[in-house]
Design a protein around this motif. Structure first.
Motif, PDB file in Angstrom:
ATOM      1  N   ASP A 154       0.858  -1.192   0.000  1.00 30.48           N
ATOM      2  CA  ASP A 154       0.000   0.000   0.000  1.00 30.48           C
ATOM      3  C   ASP A 154       0.893   1.240   0.000  1.00 30.48           C
ATOM      4  O   ASP A 154       1.191   1.810   1.044  1.00 30.48           O
ATOM      5  CB  ASP A 154      -0.931   0.000   1.217  1.00 30.48           C
ATOM      6  CG  ASP A 154      -1.938   1.151   1.169  1.00 30.48           C
ATOM      7  OD1 ASP A 154      -1.862   1.955   0.206  1.00 30.48           O
ATOM      8  OD2 ASP A 154      -2.774   1.246   2.073  1.00 30.48           O
ATOM      9  N   THR A 208       0.209   4.106  -0.801  1.00 26.79           N
ATOM     10  CA  THR A 208      -0.468   5.331  -0.373  1.00 26.79           C
ATOM     11  C   THR A 208      -0.303   5.567   1.130  1.00 26.79           C
ATOM     12  O   THR A 208      -0.572   6.661   1.624  1.00 26.79           O
ATOM     13  CB  THR A 208      -1.972   5.279  -0.704  1.00 26.79           C
ATOM     14  OG1 THR A 208      -2.607   4.261   0.097  1.00 26.79           O
ATOM     15  CG2 THR A 208      -2.197   4.962  -2.172  1.00 26.79           C
ATOM     16  N   HIS A 257      -6.125  -2.143  -0.022  1.00 25.09           N
ATOM     17  CA  HIS A 257      -5.516  -1.445  -1.156  1.00 25.09           C
ATOM     18  C   HIS A 257      -5.371  -2.375  -2.363  1.00 25.09           C
ATOM     19  O   HIS A 257      -5.619  -1.967  -3.501  1.00 25.09           O
ATOM     20  CB  HIS A 257      -4.153  -0.882  -0.764  1.00 25.09           C
ATOM     21  CG  HIS A 257      -3.534  -0.033  -1.832  1.00 25.09           C
ATOM     22  ND1 HIS A 257      -4.105   1.136  -2.275  1.00 25.09           N
ATOM     23  CD2 HIS A 257      -2.389  -0.188  -2.559  1.00 25.09           C
ATOM     24  CE1 HIS A 257      -3.346   1.673  -3.219  1.00 25.09           C
ATOM     25  NE2 HIS A 257      -2.317   0.884  -3.411  1.00 25.09           N
TER      26      HIS A 257
END
Length: 287
Positions: free
Chosen positions: A68, A70, A278
């Motif tokens: 992930d 992000t 995700h």
């Protein structure tokens, strides 16, 4: 180890490290992060002053980050582990400027710091760490046994990514005077050699070959070939699973893409380890 002489030979040749290190890496890529962490802690306990311990723990965390990108919650801990690798390496280099493992792991730590910095678009930090990796990486390439495919991995990555840096990221042109030129073809050749001859970093080499053929070479047939090898080795890895679907999507082979991403979503719904929110978001976006 208690003596400088013992530390002068590579810990990577130690049978305990070869066995446990390979076992831990396989657990890591199979998304069994806690089990991998326990194995890596045993190696760190065996060699408490050696950089291999924090490096392996950092690699474990690296793949948590990759699941992930992000999420930046793990960045600070990752940089701390790589800094510990550099500190331990520097301590060994004070006694022996040609300490092979210290040079190897110092170069690798700066390389991973550069990679994460580039993922965060922090170009200055990426270039500075890339620059700091150059010296030890070159020395490793000079003194490493020529028959060992693992030791050319870092040089292959450096050659390839440096060669495409200005082409793909014009914003970094301001800084590229700081680093020597790379060589795209040589980089690919060295990465392929690691896949064929490496022991510890074969999976990493396969991953980067998958990525560069997908992103930069636009050779989707080759990228699919490499990602299939990754998936054969680690069938429960959601990152590799999604990557196969992304290759089909960019290749406009939507039937195959739909099948792959459908498998990812099904595994996410079953809460299979590593198949997080995700990974599901990526698969559903493509679907």
């Amino acid at each position: 180890p208690d003596t400088t002489e013992e530390l002068a030979s590579s810990v990577l040749d130690d049978e305990f490290v070869r066995t446990e290190g390979k076992r831990g890496l396989d657990l890591l890529y199979d998304m069994r992060s806690d089990s991998a962490k326990a194995v890596f802690q045993k190696i760190d306990q065996r060699y408490p002053e050696h950089p291999i311990g924090p490096f392996l723990q950092g690699l474990n965390l690296w793949w948590t980050i990759m699941l992930d990108l992000t999420n930046t919650d793990h960045d600070a801990a990752f940089f701390d582990l790589m800094n510990e690798v550099v500190d331990r390496s520097n301590a060994l280099l004070e006694d022996n400027p040609d300490h092979f493992d210290a040079l190897l792991f110092k170069a690798a730590a700066h390389g991973f710091k550069a990679r994460l910095a580039s993922n965060r678009h922090n170009w200055w930090k990426a270039l500075r760490n890339g620059q700091r990796a150059i010296g030890p990486a070159r020395r490793v390439a000079t003194i490493a046994p020529s028959e060992n495919g693992d030791y050319v991995f870092g040089k292959g990555l450096y050659d390839y990514y440096t060669a495409i840096l200005e082409e793909e990221y014009p914003v970094v042109k301001t800084f590229t005077w700081m680093i020597p030129d790379g060589n795209r073809e040589r980089g690919l050749r060295l990465l392929k050699r690691t896949v064929g001859e490496g022991y510890y970093v074969r999976t990493e080499a396969l991953y980067y070959l998958t990525q560069v053929h997908y992103l930069y070479e636009e050779d989707y047939l080759a990228s699919r070939r490499y990602v299939r090898r990754l998936r054969e080795r680690h069938p429960g890895n959601p990152y590799f699973h999604n990557f196969e679907g992304r290759i089909y999507a960019r290749w406009n082979r939507w039937e195959q893409a739909e099948e792959v991403f459908g498998e990812v979503v099904a595994r996410c719904e079953r809460d299979q380890p590593g198949y997080n929110v995700h990974m599901e978001e990526i698969a559903r976006l493509y679907l």
